[in-house]
Scaffold this motif. Structure first.
Motif: not given
Length: 315
Positions: A187-205
């Motif tokens: 969406t932002r068309t750029d590299w980003r860094t994300f803290r894994v403990d703040r991620m809530s994955l949606k399935t499927p990939n």
């Protein structure tokens, strides 16, 4: 030549590496013929270990995923490293580490157990209050990095709000006792860094993607530098009343940059998350200085100075 049982264990150990072995390479390592290698591979298959093979005289062999875990073969140094790592595990993997540690220490030879105990007795780990990370989450993200599949997840920002992200995952990085994902935000068309403990994955990939060139040759340094700049909200420049050489050993990485001026002074460019922390760092330098910028820092130091003077004077 190794006995058959010892040779099978050695062959299994070689196949556990990520590389693909040709028949002649395995034969050379084991000191046998390629025909014997083929027979040993068949024996492993009969024991339940799926060994994938490419056809041809120099066909490649590689251990595939099976219904059960193969025995893990470690040399002395690897065994000590794994046990010490499990004993000091952090980042939310304590329960899983404890189960693995119990199994490993049960079969650890006495000579290695003594080495591990000696090393552990000489080290102390500070308690970690950081949020735990689900091991299953880490493995899911790692698999998406390997298979080049997009990840869709809700991400909790620093202010507590959440946003949906669509990312091409590149690598997981462990920095400052946390796990981070480096990926391309579509969406932002750029590299980003994300803290894994703040991620809530949606399935499927999401769909598969063509990997991009990494944003940096050293991703660990890339993430660390990003974390440092994120907390450097207040920048300052001061003139230190001492030559630049005087601060060569005093200033650690991340404190700032020294710019020589003359034999009696130098400029110090630094940053921190607040005026209070800047004042604290400058006090540690133990030298006179003048504030060049920002003026708010000079005002804060004036207030701080008056407070210290009142504390120093007898009532």
């Amino acid at each position: 030549m190794l006995e058959t049982s010892a040779r099978l264990l050695r062959l299994l150990s070689l196949l556990q590496t990520t590389r693909e072995w040709t028949g002649p390479q395995l034969a050379e390592r084991l000191g046998v013929s390629t025909r014997t290698v083929r027979k040993d591979v068949e024996r492993l298959r009969e024991l339940g270990y799926p060994v994938n093979a490419q056809p041809g005289v120099a066909g490649g062999y590689q251990l595939g995923a099976g219904a059960r875990m193969p025995p893990l073969l470690l040399d002395d140094e690897e065994a000590v490293a794994v046990v010490v790592g499990l004993r000091t595990a952090a980042g939310g993997l304590e329960e899983s580490s404890l189960r693995a540690l119990t199994k490993l220490e049960h079969v650890l030879p006495a000579r290695l157990r003594h080495r591990v105990t000696t090393l552990q007795a000489a080290t102390v780990a500070a308690p970690d209050q950081r949020p735990p990370v689900d091991p299953a989450l880490l493995t899911t993200i790692a698999a998406a990095c390997r298979d080049h599949e997009r990840l869709r997840f809700d991400y909790q920002r620093h202010d507590g709000t959440a946003a949906r992200r669509d990312v091409e995952p590149h690598r997981l990085v462990h920095a400052r006792r946390r796990w981070y994902l480096v990926g391309w935000d579509t969406t932002r068309t750029d590299w980003r860094t994300f803290r894994v403990d703040r991620m809530s994955l949606k399935t499927p990939n999401g769909p598969r993607f063509t990997p991009r060139e990494a944003p940096h040759d050293d991703l660990a340094a890339y993430v660390t530098e990003g974390l440092t700049s994120a907390y450097q909200k207040v920048r300052a420049t001061v003139r230190l009343h001492a030559p630049a050489e005087h601060f060569t050993e005093q200033l650690t990485t991340g404190w700032g940059a020294i710019e020589p001026v003359d034999d009696q002074s130098c400029l110090f460019h630094t940053a921190s998350d607040s005026l209070e922390m800047l004042a604290f760092y400058l006090g540690l330098l133990q030298t006179d200085f003048d504030v060049i910028d920002p003026p708010e820092l000079a005002t804060h130091l004036d207030d701080l100075g008056h407070r210290y003077l009142r504390a120093a004077r007898p009532r």
